[in-house]
Write an enzyme that holds these catalytic residues in place. Structure first.
Site, short mmCIF file in Angstrom:
data_model
loop_
_atom_site.label_atom_id
_atom_site.label_comp_id
_atom_site.label_asym_id
_atom_site.label_seq_id
_atom_site.Cartn_x
_atom_site.Cartn_y
_atom_site.Cartn_z
N GLY A 15 9.19 5.07 14.86
CA GLY A 15 8.47 6.03 14.01
C GLY A 15 7.27 5.41 13.32
O GLY A 15 7.09 4.19 13.31
N ALA A 18 7.94 3.06 10.17
CA ALA A 18 8.41 1.74 10.56
C ALA A 18 7.23 0.88 11.00
O ALA A 18 7.08 -0.27 10.58
CB ALA A 18 9.43 1.86 11.68
N TYR A 180 6.63 5.00 -4.67
CA TYR A 180 5.73 4.89 -5.82
C TYR A 180 6.27 3.92 -6.87
O TYR A 180 5.51 3.33 -7.61
CB TYR A 180 5.44 6.28 -6.41
CG TYR A 180 4.14 6.80 -5.82
CD1 TYR A 180 4.05 7.03 -4.46
CD2 TYR A 180 3.00 6.96 -6.59
CE1 TYR A 180 2.86 7.43 -3.87
CE2 TYR A 180 1.80 7.36 -6.03
CZ TYR A 180 1.74 7.59 -4.67
OH TYR A 180 0.54 7.97 -4.09
N HIS A 241 7.60 11.34 -6.66
CA HIS A 241 6.66 10.31 -7.09
C HIS A 241 6.15 10.53 -8.53
O HIS A 241 6.22 9.64 -9.37
CB HIS A 241 5.46 10.24 -6.15
CG HIS A 241 5.83 9.99 -4.71
ND1 HIS A 241 6.93 9.26 -4.35
CD2 HIS A 241 5.22 10.36 -3.54
CE1 HIS A 241 6.99 9.20 -3.03
NE2 HIS A 241 5.97 9.85 -2.51
N LEU A 385 -9.28 1.89 -21.44
CA LEU A 385 -9.09 2.67 -22.66
C LEU A 385 -10.45 3.16 -23.10
O LEU A 385 -11.36 2.37 -23.32
CB LEU A 385 -8.47 1.76 -23.73
CG LEU A 385 -8.18 2.38 -25.08
CD1 LEU A 385 -7.15 3.49 -24.99
CD2 LEU A 385 -7.69 1.31 -26.05
C1 BG6 Z 1 4.70 10.24 0.90
C2 BG6 Z 1 4.40 11.66 1.21
O1 BG6 Z 1 5.88 10.14 0.17
O2 BG6 Z 1 3.63 9.70 0.15
C3 BG6 Z 1 3.07 11.80 1.93
O3 BG6 Z 1 5.43 12.20 2.02
C4 BG6 Z 1 1.97 11.11 1.17
O4 BG6 Z 1 2.74 13.16 2.12
C5 BG6 Z 1 2.39 9.71 0.79
O5 BG6 Z 1 0.82 11.08 1.99
C6 BG6 Z 1 1.38 9.05 -0.13
O6 BG6 Z 1 1.69 7.72 -0.31
P1 BG6 Z 1 0.57 6.68 -0.68
O7 BG6 Z 1 1.30 5.42 -0.95
O8 BG6 Z 1 -0.35 6.59 0.52
O9 BG6 Z 1 -0.15 7.22 -1.86
#
Ligand code: BG6
Length: 489
Positions: A15, A18, A180, A241, A385
């Site tokens: 995938g 990965a 995140y 996130h 800031l």
């Molecule tokens: C994923 C989402 O969790 O986070 C995606 O499924 C999104 O849709 C991605 O594009 C964004 O991650 P990053 O780290 O590129 O901001």
């Protein structure tokens, strides 16, 4: 005491995730000597590949992060020699049994720890967990599973998934990833708050007027429409996130930095949040657009998206935490695809300076220039800031300037990818940055009724042009609270 080994199996090895994230992160950890001495990496998927073929695919995605050291290609070679492939069906205990035999060969009688990374669609999570836990669990060490979202589509399906996973695993074996949480500036939130004297005393309704959590991407679903259409932006970005960032931002001081103590505090904040209603959100969807002779597709032009889909690709929401610290403070979230730029940021807008001394004497209206703390999570990581400052000169003129911490200047070393931090933590058994099941329940409880209502009432999203700043409805939502989005000012 026997020596430790760790076998890391990437299930769903062919995938995108990965290839783009997991193998490169493992290599980066190896390159920086973070992986245990005895480790092997297995790719597991249905397609028939040889070890060599897997190595070839992985090799095309590996890069030498940080400085280009001379031994990089040697290191790549060494890493690839520890990568193997096993072809198997996802639900087959026999295939996992064969994998188990391969593990044993490599482990050579040492203490065996096993990590499975499930980089697969959610409908086969449980099959894989059943097969792998029954047939390929470690006989004498730990066995852990990293699972990627989506963890269900709402409270019910999420609880059902948890229930099924727990037929085979205990909570301590499940590492629910939210990448995140592995991002440098998100991890830094606690340091900013709890290792500095100057911020925490201001961190409440007494000084903060509103908090904004903003995510934007400058590309659409491009090829991922099939997955995305089933979930939409609220489930894809907000419920996980952005909400995770909010929880870290707003939680009380944890008893310690221990993973359980931090997660306990996050759960408390989430459980103090008001359940979202239809009035609290604006949803949007991008439409086709031509700019500079180039045309950009509408969401519904994506061949993997059903015609007439009402799935939001943009949403803005106002959330409230009903506790003593945050009573009445709007937490505004905004997330969208196909917008004018890519970025993720946290904006903290402070209250007005009371008394308005400068307005009375010089007519300077500071109401429009309140202090703002901005944390740019990506790209161009920075913390700044906004302060009001006197413009040098003989007249009394104020302007808004930034005290600026730009990561690229202060820390020129490249920032590790979020997956590196998270994989390392999973190997080390550090749970701080993973989502506990009660946390997941609390997160779904905030969003599930709204998601149901949006779908039942077939709420039509407001269209916005591909590459724009999103629907105007987002401004009205903020204006209800007398707030302006900081990223537009
Ligand atoms: C994923 C989402 O969790 O986070 C995606 O499924 C999104 O849709 C991605 O594009 C964004 O991650 P990053 O780290 O590129 O901001």
């Amino acid at each position: 005491l026997a020596e430790n080994t760790v076998s890391i199996t990437v299930v769903g090895a062919s995938g995108d995730l990965a290839k783009k994230k997991i193998f490169p992160a493992l290599f980066a950890l190896y390159y920086e000597d973070y992986l245990p001495q005895h480790f092997t990496v297995f790719g597991y998927a249905r397609s028939k590949l040889t070890d060599e073929e897997l190595r070839h695919t992985i090799s095309t995605t590996l890069t030498c992060r940080v400085d280009k050291r001379e031994n990089c290609s040697d290191k790549m070679e060494q890493f690839l020699r520890r990568c193997f492939y096993h072809s198997g069906q996802y639900g087959s205990e026999v295939d996992f049994c064969e994998l188990d035999n391969k593990f044993k060969e490599k482990e050579d009688g040492k203490l065996a720890n096993r990590l499975f990374y499930l980089s697969i669609p959610p409908n086969i999570f449980v099959d894989v967990v059943r097969g792998a836990s029954r047939s390929a669990s470690s006989p004498n060490g730990w066995t852990r599973f990293i699972v990627e979202k989506p963890f269900g589509r709402d409270s019910e399906s999420s609880s059902e998934l948890t229930r099924c996973l727990k037929m085979y695993l205990i909570e301590e074996q499940i590492f629910r990833i939210d990448h995140y949480l592995g991002k440098e500036l998100v991890e830094n939130l606690s340091v900013l708050r709890f290792a500095n004297l100057v911020f925490e005393p201001l961190w409440s309704r007494n000084y903060i007027r509103n908090v904004q959590l903003i995510f934007s991407e400058d590309f659409g679903t491009e090829g991922r429409g099939g997955y995305f259409d089933h979930y939409g932006i609220i489930r894809d970005i907000m419920q996980n996130h952005l909400l995770q960032i909010l929880a870290l931002f707003a939680m009380e001081t944890p008893v310690s930095l221990d993973g359980e103590d931090i997660r306990n505090e996050k759960v408390k904040v989430l459980r103090s949040m008001r359940v979202l209603k239809l009035d609290d959100v604006v949803v949007g969807q991008y439409k086709g657009h031509t700019k500079g002779g180039k045309s950009f597709p509408a969401y519904t032009d994506d061949p993997t998206v059903p015609k007439g889909s009402l799935t939001p690709t943009f949403a803005a929401a106002s959330l409230f935490i009903d506790n003593a610290r945050w009573d009445g403070v709007p937490f505004l979230m905004k997330a969208g695809k196909a917008l004018h730029r890519r970025g993720a940021e946290i904006r903290v807008q402070f209250r007005h300076v009371p008394g308005n001394l400068y307005k009375r004497k010089f007519g300077t209206d500071l109401d429009k220039a309140t202090n703002e703390l901005v944390i740019l999570v990506q790209p161009n990581e920075a913390i700044y800031l906004k302060i009001n400052n006197k413009v040098p000169g003989l007249s009394m003129r104020l302007d808004s300037s930034n005290l600026n911490l730009l990561y690229s200047e202060r820390y020129p070393r490249e920032i590790p990818d979020a997956y590196e931090r998270l994989l390392l933590d999973a190997i080390e058994g550090e749970r701080r940055l993973f989502i506990r099941s009660d946390e997941l329940d609390a997160a779904w409880a905030i969003f599930s009724p709204l998601l149901r209502e949006l779908e039942e009432k077939k709420v039509v999203p407001e269209l916005y042009p591909y590459g724009s700043r999103g629907p105007v409805g987002a401004h009205y939502l903020a204006a209800k609270y007398n707030v302006r989005w900081g990223d537009l000012s």
